[in-house]
Design a protein around this motif. Structure first.
Motif, mmCIF file in Angstrom:
data_model
loop_
_atom_site.group_PDB
_atom_site.id
_atom_site.type_symbol
_atom_site.label_atom_id
_atom_site.label_comp_id
_atom_site.label_asym_id
_atom_site.label_seq_id
_atom_site.Cartn_x
_atom_site.Cartn_y
_atom_site.Cartn_z
ATOM 1 N N GLN A 22 0.836 -1.195 0.000
ATOM 2 C CA GLN A 22 0.000 0.000 0.000
ATOM 3 C C GLN A 22 0.873 1.248 0.000
ATOM 4 O O GLN A 22 1.661 1.472 0.925
ATOM 5 N N VAL A 23 0.717 2.057 -1.035
ATOM 6 C CA VAL A 23 1.461 3.313 -1.158
ATOM 7 C C VAL A 23 0.536 4.466 -0.783
ATOM 8 O O VAL A 23 -0.493 4.687 -1.431
ATOM 9 N N TYR A 24 0.919 5.201 0.258
ATOM 10 C CA TYR A 24 0.251 6.464 0.569
ATOM 11 C C TYR A 24 1.026 7.538 -0.191
ATOM 12 O O TYR A 24 2.084 7.986 0.260
ATOM 13 N N PRO A 25 0.558 7.948 -1.371
ATOM 14 C CA PRO A 25 1.417 8.701 -2.306
ATOM 15 C C PRO A 25 2.048 9.956 -1.723
ATOM 16 O O PRO A 25 3.230 10.235 -2.006
ATOM 17 N N ARG A 26 1.311 10.708 -0.925
ATOM 18 C CA ARG A 26 1.882 11.966 -0.436
ATOM 19 C C ARG A 26 3.014 11.720 0.567
ATOM 20 O O ARG A 26 3.752 12.657 0.902
ATOM 21 N N SER A 27 3.182 10.478 1.028
ATOM 22 C CA SER A 27 4.208 10.181 2.022
ATOM 23 C C SER A 27 5.271 9.207 1.535
ATOM 24 O O SER A 27 6.106 8.780 2.326
ATOM 25 N N PHE A 28 5.232 8.837 0.249
ATOM 26 C CA PHE A 28 6.167 7.809 -0.207
ATOM 27 C C PHE A 28 7.473 8.418 -0.729
ATOM 28 O O PHE A 28 8.544 8.114 -0.208
ATOM 29 N N ALA A 29 7.398 9.265 -1.733
ATOM 30 C CA ALA A 29 8.611 9.890 -2.273
ATOM 31 C C ALA A 29 8.222 11.113 -3.090
ATOM 32 O O ALA A 29 7.311 11.057 -3.911
ATOM 33 N N ASP A 30 8.943 12.203 -2.874
ATOM 34 C CA ASP A 30 8.665 13.488 -3.522
ATOM 35 C C ASP A 30 9.687 13.728 -4.618
ATOM 36 O O ASP A 30 10.884 13.839 -4.347
ATOM 37 N N SER A 31 9.220 13.829 -5.853
ATOM 38 C CA SER A 31 10.142 13.998 -6.980
ATOM 39 C C SER A 31 10.384 15.445 -7.367
ATOM 40 O O SER A 31 11.344 15.742 -8.089
ATOM 41 N N ASN A 32 9.532 16.376 -6.914
ATOM 42 C CA ASN A 32 9.640 17.753 -7.416
ATOM 43 C C ASN A 32 9.925 18.785 -6.334
ATOM 44 O O ASN A 32 9.869 19.991 -6.589
ATOM 45 N N GLY A 35 7.624 18.968 -1.058
ATOM 46 C CA GLY A 35 7.379 18.424 0.268
ATOM 47 C C GLY A 35 6.275 17.394 0.330
ATOM 48 O O GLY A 35 5.968 16.881 1.418
ATOM 49 N N VAL A 36 5.671 17.093 -0.816
ATOM 50 C CA VAL A 36 4.579 16.128 -0.892
ATOM 51 C C VAL A 36 4.956 15.046 -1.889
ATOM 52 O O VAL A 36 5.416 15.347 -3.001
ATOM 53 N N GLY A 37 4.748 13.792 -1.526
ATOM 54 C CA GLY A 37 5.037 12.699 -2.435
ATOM 55 C C GLY A 37 4.156 12.731 -3.664
ATOM 56 O O GLY A 37 3.072 13.312 -3.663
ATOM 57 N N ASP A 38 4.603 12.097 -4.743
ATOM 58 C CA ASP A 38 3.881 12.164 -6.010
ATOM 59 C C ASP A 38 4.115 10.899 -6.827
ATOM 60 O O ASP A 38 4.862 9.993 -6.421
ATOM 61 N N LEU A 39 3.476 10.830 -7.990
ATOM 62 C CA LEU A 39 3.545 9.624 -8.813
ATOM 63 C C LEU A 39 4.946 9.375 -9.358
ATOM 64 O O LEU A 39 5.428 8.235 -9.372
ATOM 65 N N ASP A 40 5.616 10.416 -9.818
ATOM 66 C CA ASP A 40 6.974 10.210 -10.313
ATOM 67 C C ASP A 40 7.916 9.777 -9.191
ATOM 68 O O ASP A 40 8.877 9.042 -9.428
ATOM 69 N N GLY A 41 7.632 10.216 -7.965
ATOM 70 C CA GLY A 41 8.417 9.741 -6.829
ATOM 71 C C GLY A 41 8.274 8.245 -6.638
ATOM 72 O O GLY A 41 9.242 7.537 -6.341
ATOM 73 N N ILE A 42 7.044 7.741 -6.810
ATOM 74 C CA ILE A 42 6.833 6.290 -6.715
ATOM 75 C C ILE A 42 7.615 5.577 -7.809
ATOM 76 O O ILE A 42 8.286 4.564 -7.553
ATOM 77 N N THR A 43 7.529 6.104 -9.027
ATOM 78 C CA THR A 43 8.242 5.481 -10.142
ATOM 79 C C THR A 43 9.744 5.432 -9.869
ATOM 80 O O THR A 43 10.409 4.418 -10.124
ATOM 81 N N GLU A 44 10.274 6.511 -9.328
ATOM 82 C CA GLU A 44 11.706 6.564 -9.054
ATOM 83 C C GLU A 44 12.142 5.561 -7.999
ATOM 84 O O GLU A 44 13.309 5.144 -7.964
ATOM 85 N N ARG A 45 11.218 5.157 -7.136
ATOM 86 C CA ARG A 45 11.552 4.242 -6.033
ATOM 87 C C ARG A 45 11.038 2.826 -6.268
ATOM 88 O O ARG A 45 11.000 2.014 -5.334
ATOM 89 N N PRO A 82 -3.014 17.672 -9.738
ATOM 90 C CA PRO A 82 -1.675 18.215 -10.006
ATOM 91 C C PRO A 82 -0.698 18.034 -8.852
ATOM 92 O O PRO A 82 0.522 18.036 -9.071
ATOM 93 N N LEU A 83 -1.203 17.891 -7.630
ATOM 94 C CA LEU A 83 -0.317 17.648 -6.493
ATOM 95 C C LEU A 83 0.524 16.398 -6.714
ATOM 96 O O LEU A 83 1.676 16.326 -6.276
ATOM 97 N N PHE A 84 -0.045 15.418 -7.406
ATOM 98 C CA PHE A 84 0.638 14.134 -7.617
ATOM 99 C C PHE A 84 1.222 13.992 -9.018
ATOM 100 O O PHE A 84 1.907 13.005 -9.291
ATOM 101 N N GLY A 85 0.926 14.919 -9.913
ATOM 102 C CA GLY A 85 1.425 14.834 -11.275
ATOM 103 C C GLY A 85 0.310 14.998 -12.281
ATOM 104 O O GLY A 85 -0.531 15.889 -12.167
ATOM 105 N N ASP A 86 0.270 14.127 -13.264
ATOM 106 C CA ASP A 86 -0.760 14.174 -14.295
ATOM 107 C C ASP A 86 -0.942 12.770 -14.856
ATOM 108 O O ASP A 86 -0.333 11.807 -14.372
ATOM 109 N N LEU A 87 -1.794 12.655 -15.869
ATOM 110 C CA LEU A 87 -2.043 11.336 -16.448
ATOM 111 C C LEU A 87 -0.775 10.735 -17.053
ATOM 112 O O LEU A 87 -0.577 9.518 -17.000
ATOM 113 N N ALA A 88 0.074 11.569 -17.597
ATOM 114 C CA ALA A 88 1.335 11.061 -18.153
ATOM 115 C C ALA A 88 2.208 10.458 -17.060
ATOM 116 O O ALA A 88 2.885 9.440 -17.275
#
Length: 519
Positions: A22-32, A35-45, A82-88
């Motif tokens: 279970q990934v809580y996105p705002r707390s997993f990894a911040d790519s930009n 201070g808030v985790g996002d989708l690209d952060g998940i991808t990076e990890r 937008p906090l987490f990224g976009d569809l891409a």
């Protein structure tokens, strides 16, 4: 093994033995660096998750939302906030996860929407547009009293009055108006949402408040004596009404067009028979059973919770599910006593959980042995804090960002120290970096346990045989023993595969579990 229940596939589905993370996105990894985790952060990890050995992810909400309840108030269910990224960014995550053999499921929130959703904005502007929600005239001579005595799960009344005098229902925050699931447009819209994400490559959904949605037509008063967060009594009219099963059957008709996609329901109900109804062959594939989460570190209680979960799933011929924590409950290290004792018990219970048949869910950070965090009042964000009159601190303590590397906050989670919740300064020893190559770390324990569970034939079979209150055997030959007592105990006969802590003179110490291959 019993023959398959009619309508249930005899072919084992991928989810029936999967380990979900279970990934809580705002707390997993911040790519930009905001201070808030996002989708690209998940991808990076993703390499961390691949090394961990999990087969699937469950993402907490990433759809467009004003974030009154951190994404569980959805204003556009078919786009990324937008906090987490976009569809891409989601597409990148899906492609990278699938390339590693990891499936991705998302949260679906069908009980309510955001008060910023276009439907609700229109309902406030024009009373003729209110039938997709639950609006009622008030009680009392002037309509100034709520339509009934229902209370919100987050605290306070479950009704809010609008300027023209009517009231609308919200079982959670006032920013989360409940949908009227007797309206055909609600069904049409959920089908559009399901197909939008499934067509994009999402592998299924965790369904929020799966026991909610349907409300009794008369909206009778409730018994107000028990209203703890995420709890409800057996006769609570707010939840578990029969019509909810029609909704799940409708959702299943859509999922059946995507035979490798899964639905997992968040089900807080009373009694195995009620639970099993949600797992009938034409409803949910899996359902969260929370008995193990609610059980203290006690041998008899743990055995009873396991038996209950196995029995409930067996009634429907579905795979049981197991979890020790999530974004709504305190982390297991803290529930079991905090400190060294809490960590030892959490490690032992990780082996118990991973030794069981069925589907396992790991909440991000459990593999690091993270505890709950006592946060200062001024950083709390969970709506429970304010709605309870600051009587309940809410769930922020189990949602603090993950520590990845380094010796000081933000521990590689972000490039800014100003993270959405502060990370404790004493988490240096808990980072992924600190634990990765430590043979005795909690991360190493999880990696070894998942690899054994996935690769060894001893984990075969759908049942357990108890050899005592704290020892069980799987049909394939695995034996799991755990010691919830105060003195060391003798291990069962067999070859030791893995232990959650060191043995002492060949004995299993307190707060320790062991896996063995039976002789």
């Amino acid at each position: 093994m019993a023959p398959p229940i009619p309508g249930r596939s005899a072919r084992p589905q991928w989810w029936s033995r999967a380990v979900f993370y279970q990934v809580y996105p705002r707390s997993f990894a911040d790519s930009n660096g905001d201070g808030v985790g996002d989708l690209d952060g998940i991808t990076e990890r993703l390499d961390h998750l691949s090394d961990l050995g999990v087969q699937a992810l469950w993402l907490n909400p990433v759809m467009v939302s004003p974030m009154a309840d951190h994404g569980y108030d959805v204003s556009d269910p078919r786009d990324i906030d937008p906090l987490f990224g976009d569809l891409a960014a989601l597409d990148r995550l899906l492609a990278a996860a699938h390339a590693r053999g990891i499936r991705v499921t998302m949260d679906l929130v069908p009980n309510h929407v955001s008060s910023a959703h276009p439907w609700f904005v229109a309902a406030l502007a024009d009373p003729t547009h209110r039938d997709r929600f639950i609006f009622r005239d008030g009680g009392g001579p002037d309509g100034s009293e709520p339509p009934n005595n229902w209370v919100s799960i987050f605290g306070g009344p479950a009704w809010t009055r609008v300027p023209d005098g009517q009231w609308y229902l919200h079982l959670f925050d006032a920013a989360q108006p409940d949908l009227n699931w007797e309206h055909p447009e609600v069904f049409d819209d959920i089908e559009k949402t399901l197909r939008f994400w499934l067509d994009r490559g999402v592998d299924g959904f965790r369904i929020d408040v799966a026991h909610g949605m349907a409300k009794p037509a008369t909206l009778p008063d409730m018994d107000l004596t028990e209203n703890e967060l995420l709890r409800n009594k057996a006769d609570d009219p707010r939840f578990d009404n029969d019509a909810v099963h029609d909704i799940h059957r409708f959702i299943r008709t859509v999922l059946d067009d995507y035979p490798d996609a899964v639905t997992v329901g968040e089900i807080w109900v009373h009694g195995n028979e009620q639970f099993a109804k949600y797992l009938r062959p034409d409803e949910l594939h899996l359902g969260f059973n929370f008995h193990l989460v609610q059980t203290d570190y006690d041998a008899a209680g743990i055995r009873a919770a396991i038996d209950n979960s196995l029995d409930a799933a067996a009634l429907a011929g579905a795979a049981p599910t197991w979890t020790l924590s999530n974004h709504d409950v305190p982390r297991e290290v803290s529930r079991y006593g905090n400190g060294a004792a809490g960590l030892r018990r959490a490690r032992a219970m990780a082996l118990v959980k991973l030794a069981l048949p069925g589907t396992v869910f790991i909440y991000n950070g459990a593999e690091l042995g993270l505890p709950n965090v006592e946060l200062p009042d001024d950083v709390l964000q969970d709506p429970v804090w304010e709605r309870s009159g600051r009587a309940e601190r809410g769930r922020d303590g189990c949602r603090v960002p993950l520590p990845w590397s380094g010796s000081a906050p933000p521990f590689g989670f972000s490039s800014t120290p100003d993270t959405w919740l502060p990370i404790p300064a004493d988490w240096k020893a808990l980072t992924v970096e600190a634990q990765r190559d430590d043979p005795d770390s909690t991360l190493t324990l999880y990696r070894r346990a998942i690899a054994l569970r996935t690769g060894r034939a001893e984990f075969a079979g759908d049942t357990v045989e108890w050899l005592g209150d704290s020892t069980f055997r799987r049909p394939g030959g695995l034996v799991c023993a755990f010691n919830a007592g105060a003195v060391p105990v003798t291990l069962p006969a067999g070859e030791v595969l893995l232990t959650s802590g060191p043995l002492k003179d060949g004995l299993l110490p307190p707060d320790t579990a062991a896996w063995l291959v039976s002789a």
